[in-house]
Design a protein around this motif. Sequence first.
Motif, PDB file in Angstrom:
ATOM      1  N   ALA A 250       0.861  -1.190   0.000  1.00  0.00           N
ATOM      2  CA  ALA A 250       0.000   0.000   0.000  1.00  0.00           C
ATOM      3  C   ALA A 250       0.896   1.239   0.000  1.00  0.00           C
ATOM      4  CB  ALA A 250      -0.894  -0.007   1.229  1.00  0.00           C
ATOM      5  N   PRO A 251       0.459   2.316  -0.677  1.00  0.00           N
ATOM      6  CA  PRO A 251       1.296   3.514  -0.720  1.00  0.00           C
ATOM      7  C   PRO A 251       1.465   4.160   0.667  1.00  0.00           C
ATOM      8  CG  PRO A 251      -0.786   3.879  -1.877  1.00  0.00           C
ATOM      9  CD  PRO A 251      -0.777   2.453  -1.459  1.00  0.00           C
ATOM     10  N   ALA A 252       2.582   4.846   0.852  1.00  0.00           N
ATOM     11  CA  ALA A 252       2.867   5.481   2.151  1.00  0.00           C
ATOM     12  C   ALA A 252       1.847   6.574   2.447  1.00  0.00           C
ATOM     13  CB  ALA A 252       4.272   6.070   2.125  1.00  0.00           C
ATOM     14  N   ASP A 253       1.508   6.712   3.725  1.00  0.00           N
ATOM     15  CA  ASP A 253       0.520   7.711   4.149  1.00  0.00           C
ATOM     16  C   ASP A 253       0.950   9.125   3.761  1.00  0.00           C
ATOM     17  OD1 ASP A 253      -1.144   5.880   5.191  1.00  0.00           O
ATOM     18  OD2 ASP A 253      -0.454   6.086   7.275  1.00  0.00           O
ATOM     19  N   GLY A 254      -0.036   9.943   3.426  1.00  0.00           N
ATOM     20  CA  GLY A 254       0.238  11.348   3.165  1.00  0.00           C
ATOM     21  C   GLY A 254       0.694  11.640   1.744  1.00  0.00           C
ATOM     22  N   THR A 255       0.876  10.581   0.906  1.00  0.00           N
ATOM     23  CA  THR A 255       1.316  10.812  -0.477  1.00  0.00           C
ATOM     24  C   THR A 255       0.097  10.949  -1.389  1.00  0.00           C
ATOM     25  OG1 THR A 255       1.396   8.441  -0.844  1.00  0.00           O
ATOM     26  CG2 THR A 255       3.452   9.492  -0.168  1.00  0.00           C
ATOM     27  N   ALA A 256       0.363  11.459  -2.591  1.00  0.00           N
ATOM     28  CA  ALA A 256      -0.711  11.547  -3.586  1.00  0.00           C
ATOM     29  C   ALA A 256      -1.259  10.157  -3.860  1.00  0.00           C
ATOM     30  CB  ALA A 256      -0.170  12.180  -4.865  1.00  0.00           C
ATOM     31  N   ALA A 257      -0.360   9.154  -3.921  1.00  0.00           N
ATOM     32  CA  ALA A 257      -0.791   7.785  -4.217  1.00  0.00           C
ATOM     33  C   ALA A 257      -1.732   7.270  -3.129  1.00  0.00           C
ATOM     34  CB  ALA A 257       0.423   6.873  -4.359  1.00  0.00           C
ATOM     35  N   SER A 258      -1.479   7.612  -1.881  1.00  0.00           N
ATOM     36  CA  SER A 258      -2.361   7.095  -0.824  1.00  0.00           C
ATOM     37  C   SER A 258      -3.719   7.797  -0.875  1.00  0.00           C
ATOM     38  CB  SER A 258      -1.691   7.200   0.547  1.00  0.00           C
ATOM     39  OG  SER A 258      -2.070   8.367   1.210  1.00  0.00           O
ATOM     40  N   GLN A 262      -7.491   5.877  -1.714  1.00  0.00           N
ATOM     41  CA  GLN A 262      -8.780   6.103  -1.062  1.00  0.00           C
ATOM     42  C   GLN A 262      -9.848   6.442  -2.098  1.00  0.00           C
ATOM     43  OE1 GLN A 262      -9.003   5.385   2.253  1.00  0.00           O
ATOM     44  NE2 GLN A 262     -11.175   5.398   1.675  1.00  0.00           N
ATOM     45  N   ILE A 263      -9.470   7.280  -3.074  1.00  0.00           N
ATOM     46  CA  ILE A 263     -10.425   7.635  -4.147  1.00  0.00           C
ATOM     47  C   ILE A 263     -10.855   6.369  -4.892  1.00  0.00           C
ATOM     48  CG2 ILE A 263     -10.653   8.850  -6.359  1.00  0.00           C
ATOM     49  CD1 ILE A 263      -8.654  10.945  -5.147  1.00  0.00           C
ATOM     50  N   PHE A 264      -9.881   5.512  -5.199  1.00  0.00           N
ATOM     51  CA  PHE A 264     -10.202   4.258  -5.899  1.00  0.00           C
ATOM     52  C   PHE A 264     -11.149   3.412  -5.050  1.00  0.00           C
ATOM     53  CE2 PHE A 264      -9.658  -0.216  -6.844  1.00  0.00           C
ATOM     54  CZ  PHE A 264      -9.773  -0.241  -8.225  1.00  0.00           C
ATOM     55  N   ALA A 265     -10.796   3.242  -3.758  1.00  0.00           N
ATOM     56  CA  ALA A 265     -11.579   2.360  -2.879  1.00  0.00           C
ATOM     57  C   ALA A 265     -13.023   2.852  -2.739  1.00  0.00           C
ATOM     58  CB  ALA A 265     -10.910   2.260  -1.515  1.00  0.00           C
ATOM     59  N   ASN A 335      -5.353  13.465 -10.578  1.00  0.00           N
ATOM     60  CA  ASN A 335      -3.898  13.321 -10.432  1.00  0.00           C
ATOM     61  C   ASN A 335      -3.544  12.307  -9.346  1.00  0.00           C
ATOM     62  OD1 ASN A 335      -3.535  15.200 -12.410  1.00  0.00           O
ATOM     63  ND2 ASN A 335      -3.320  16.926 -10.987  1.00  0.00           N
ATOM     64  N   ASP A 336      -4.287  12.354  -8.224  1.00  0.00           N
ATOM     65  CA  ASP A 336      -4.024  11.413  -7.134  1.00  0.00           C
ATOM     66  C   ASP A 336      -4.326   9.975  -7.562  1.00  0.00           C
ATOM     67  OD1 ASP A 336      -3.330  13.562  -5.630  1.00  0.00           O
ATOM     68  OD2 ASP A 336      -5.180  13.641  -4.437  1.00  0.00           O
ATOM     69  N   LEU A 337      -5.440   9.807  -8.293  1.00  0.00           N
ATOM     70  CA  LEU A 337      -5.801   8.460  -8.752  1.00  0.00           C
ATOM     71  C   LEU A 337      -4.725   7.907  -9.691  1.00  0.00           C
ATOM     72  CD1 LEU A 337      -7.859   6.170  -8.804  1.00  0.00           C
ATOM     73  CD2 LEU A 337      -9.043   7.328 -10.666  1.00  0.00           C
ATOM     74  N   VAL A 338      -4.253   8.772 -10.592  1.00  0.00           N
ATOM     75  CA  VAL A 338      -3.200   8.340 -11.527  1.00  0.00           C
ATOM     76  C   VAL A 338      -1.929   7.992 -10.745  1.00  0.00           C
ATOM     77  CG1 VAL A 338      -1.668   9.135 -13.374  1.00  0.00           C
ATOM     78  CG2 VAL A 338      -4.124   9.530 -13.548  1.00  0.00           C
ATOM     79  N   ALA A 339      -1.608   8.794  -9.719  1.00  0.00           N
ATOM     80  CA  ALA A 339      -0.417   8.507  -8.901  1.00  0.00           C
ATOM     81  C   ALA A 339      -0.552   7.136  -8.242  1.00  0.00           C
ATOM     82  CB  ALA A 339      -0.231   9.595  -7.845  1.00  0.00           C
ATOM     83  N   TYR A 340      -1.767   6.819  -7.776  1.00  0.00           N
ATOM     84  CA  TYR A 340      -2.002   5.507  -7.162  1.00  0.00           C
ATOM     85  C   TYR A 340      -1.807   4.388  -8.185  1.00  0.00           C
ATOM     86  CZ  TYR A 340      -4.590   1.587  -5.138  1.00  0.00           C
ATOM     87  OH  TYR A 340      -4.958   0.345  -4.685  1.00  0.00           O
ATOM     88  N   LEU A 341      -2.432   4.560  -9.359  1.00  0.00           N
ATOM     89  CA  LEU A 341      -2.324   3.512 -10.390  1.00  0.00           C
ATOM     90  C   LEU A 341      -0.861   3.302 -10.783  1.00  0.00           C
ATOM     91  CD1 LEU A 341      -5.396   4.430 -12.640  1.00  0.00           C
ATOM     92  CD2 LEU A 341      -5.221   2.589 -10.967  1.00  0.00           C
ATOM     93  N   GLU A 342      -0.088   4.405 -10.800  1.00  0.00           N
ATOM     94  CA  GLU A 342       1.333   4.282 -11.168  1.00  0.00           C
ATOM     95  C   GLU A 342       2.163   3.652 -10.059  1.00  0.00           C
ATOM     96  OE1 GLU A 342       2.122   8.410 -12.786  1.00  0.00           O
ATOM     97  OE2 GLU A 342       2.836   7.110 -14.416  1.00  0.00           O
ATOM     98  N   SER A 343       1.588   3.561  -8.854  1.00  0.00           N
ATOM     99  CA  SER A 343       2.334   2.932  -7.748  1.00  0.00           C
ATOM    100  C   SER A 343       2.113   1.414  -7.725  1.00  0.00           C
ATOM    101  CB  SER A 343       1.885   3.531  -6.408  1.00  0.00           C
ATOM    102  OG  SER A 343       0.618   2.991  -6.038  1.00  0.00           O
TER     103      SER A 343
END
Length: 345
Positions: A250-258, A262-265, A335-343
């Motif tokens: 799971a992505p680190a807390d506080g990052t765009a990916a994290s 949440q947006i994905f979930a 942007n956050d969702l894309v950051a998550y997908l890229e993680s």
Amino acid sequence: MKTANFKRRLFGIAPLLLAMAIAVAGCQSDDPAHPMSTMAPRSDLANWCYGLFMEVTAWDLLILVIVVIAFILAVFFFSTRVGEAGPPTSVSSDLGLEVAWTLGPALILLMISIPTVRLIFRTQPRAAVANELPITVIAHQWWWEFRYDDGSNVFTANELHLPANRPIRLKLISADVIHSFWVPRLGGKRDVVPGQENQINLIANVPGEYFGQCAEFCGLSHANMRFRIFVDAPADFASWEQIQATPGAAPADGTAASRGAQIFADSPCTTCHTINGVSKGYIGPDLTHLASRKTIASGILRNDSKHLTEWIEHPGEMKPGAEMPNFALGGDQLNDLVAYLESLK
Ligand code: CUA
């Protein structure tokens, strides 16, 4: 006079023959500009098909040579000009000729059909062999799902990894309409028919990246139903499979990916896409290791943040008829969702 005329005409068609020879030679290449050439086979199956093609072409060439020689003799040596000869005599039958032009074509058909039928039987599903890797291929409108049936619990989409020099058994099934599985340099094509299981058995010999394409018209985005096969050295395949079999961190807390996680979930994306440990959707591709893939949207777009963003914003424009809806995400959310997908490596 006659001979000079003949030579002049022969030289007239020489450039055409030369151009044809160059065009044919261009088909047989490792040139990356022709990644879907069947003339550069890289598996046992593709080699057999290529061998058959060359064998049949050799017989065809023989026929061509005989016909062209007969034609040239008839036009230039056995023809008469106006006023040169009397009216032709008629012959009601010639047994020798009739036997010849019946037996000749029959023999040629036999020489072509024997290796063809032999190859058809040779490429049919064979009994399981030692160390075989079974994979289920599910064709969807318009993408490919791959499930590794070797107990590894690996699911992926649109990019299939195979170990080199190991027997592969692909079980081909369809989720909707008739598709056709085709990777020109590794062999095929074979129809993927609803309600029926077809198979392809092959051993890929050379590590590399191979392009595939659905080869049966299956709807609006048939031409966008592409895929890739990566043939890996056995050790590379083993480490790829091991990574794919484990859920990503799971992505680190506080990052765009994290924030994106949440947006994905919280989004309807979860009803269609599986991310191991997050969601269990099954209508669209498994995204657990999406970032490990080179392409998205069934091989039509490079997998980078620009294309991921465009794809999520306008799926129907990138791939007409695609079932993925546009959820009108924008700005930071997107942007956050894309950051998550890229993680999701
Ligand atoms: Cu699937 Cu064409």
